[in-house]
Design an enzyme around this catalytic site. Structure first.
Site, PDB file in Angstrom:
ATOM      1  CG  HIS A 121     111.972  60.975  37.281  1.00 26.47           C
ATOM      2  ND1 HIS A 121     112.495  60.108  36.354  1.00 26.47           N
ATOM      3  CD2 HIS A 121     111.516  62.049  36.585  1.00 26.47           C
ATOM      4  CE1 HIS A 121     112.366  60.644  35.148  1.00 26.47           C
ATOM      5  NE2 HIS A 121     111.776  61.828  35.260  1.00 26.47           N
TER       6      HIS A 121
ATOM      7  CD  GLU B 229     107.915  62.100  33.888  1.00 28.87           C
ATOM      8  OE1 GLU B 229     107.991  63.214  33.368  1.00 28.87           O
ATOM      9  OE2 GLU B 229     108.680  61.705  34.775  1.00 28.87           O
TER      10      GLU B 229
ATOM     11  CB  SER C 175     107.999  63.592  24.697  1.00 24.61           C
ATOM     12  OG  SER C 175     108.802  62.468  24.897  1.00 24.61           O
TER      13      SER C 175
HETATM   14  C1  PEP Z   1     111.126  63.661  32.697  1.00 23.16           C
HETATM   15  O1  PEP Z   1     111.894  62.687  32.605  1.00 23.16           O
HETATM   16  O2  PEP Z   1     110.744  64.081  33.813  1.00 23.16           O
HETATM   17  C2  PEP Z   1     110.682  64.298  31.461  1.00 23.16           C
HETATM   18  C3  PEP Z   1     109.602  65.025  31.501  1.00 23.16           C
HETATM   19  O3  PEP Z   1     111.485  64.093  30.391  1.00 23.16           O
HETATM   20  P1  PEP Z   1     111.242  64.526  28.853  1.00 23.16           P
HETATM   21  O4  PEP Z   1     110.490  65.805  28.829  1.00 23.16           O
HETATM   22  O5  PEP Z   1     112.616  64.635  28.297  1.00 23.16           O
HETATM   23  O6  PEP Z   1     110.463  63.417  28.224  1.00 23.16           O
END
Ligand code: PEP
Length: 237
Positions: A100, A160, A200
């Site tokens: 992550h 991500e 998000s």
């Molecule tokens: C994350 O950090 O893995 C994530 C998906 O965060 P968010 O949905 O808050 O953007």
């Protein structure tokens, strides 16, 4: 119909009491609204302290929610203060988030660390949920660890982009089309596997990501902390 994976990343949130409330509120609402959970794998990744209770609540409330961890030590058991090993996790979780961007940013995790963790997860038969910020990072993993390609079917990949994560620095949400394009490029590189999108995702935009052909679900941070919102994401899938 493709199976969707919806994974909650609770990060450093929720005490035991808050965890109990989350599961009870989720269960109550689920009973009231009878959401269709077929073809959906629901996974909650609580902090280490709430893993065991989360498992118990899921079983007792007949939720069939699977439990994951948010991190694993890159070492096996030994003198590594504060670390939680694969051996400790293997009887507790089926999944574990790895790579992550917050672990890179705040804890200095490197690509080599991530590869070591993936090796251990595969050894302990815990499915790695591997976050990839961009395609050059995937190239670096592929160069460092043959497991990324050889064991791709046993890994869940998450595209991500760090700027799309809610609460991140220069916040810039990703579009479903762009996420689909990048998920497709990951599939081209590693072969047939699961690719989720993270950044998000909420009940308003979830279906626009889930409907993309290359996207097999989502990693959900902020929006997963509220059980009603999380259920709505599942219902909109
Ligand atoms: C994350 O950090 O893995 C994530 C998906 O965060 P968010 O949905 O808050 O953007």
């Amino acid at each position: 119909m493709k199976k969707l994976f919806i994974i909650a990343n609770w990060k450093s949130n929720k005490t035991i009491e808050e965890t109990e409330k989350w599961f009870h509120d989720f269960s109550e609402k689920l009973l009231l609204e009878s959401a269709d959970l077929s073809n959906k794998e629901l996974i909650i990744c609580p902090p280490f302290t709430a893993i065991e209770r989360s498992h118990d609540y899921s079983v007792n409330l007949k939720l069939s929610i699977k439990i994951g961890a948010q991190n694993i030590s890159k070492f096996k058991q030994g003198a590594h203060t504060g670390e939680v090993t694969g051996e400790m996790l293997e009887s507790l979780v089926l999944y574990c988030i790895v790579g992550h961007s917050e672990r890179r940013k705040y804890f200095g995790e490197t690509d080599d660390d991530v590869i070591e963790k993936i090796k251990l997860l595969l050894e302990y038969k815990i499915t790695p949920v591997l976050c990839i910020s961009d395609l050059s990072q995937l190239d670096s993993y592929v160069d460092r660890g043959k497991q990324i390609i050889e064991k791709a079917e046993d890994i869940i990949f998450v595209y991500e982009p760090p700027n799309a994560i809610s609460g991140g620095g220069e916040y810039k949400p990703d579009s479903p089309d762009d996420a689909n394009l990048n998920a497709g490029k990951i599939k081209e590189k590693v072969g047939e596997t699961k690719i989720l999108y993270g950044g998000s995702v909420n009940s308003d935009n979830a279906s626009s990501f889930f409907s993309q052909p290359n996207i097999d679900g989502a990693l959900v941070g902020q929006a997963s902390l509220d059980p009603i919102e999380f259920l709505q994401i599942i219902k909109n899938a």
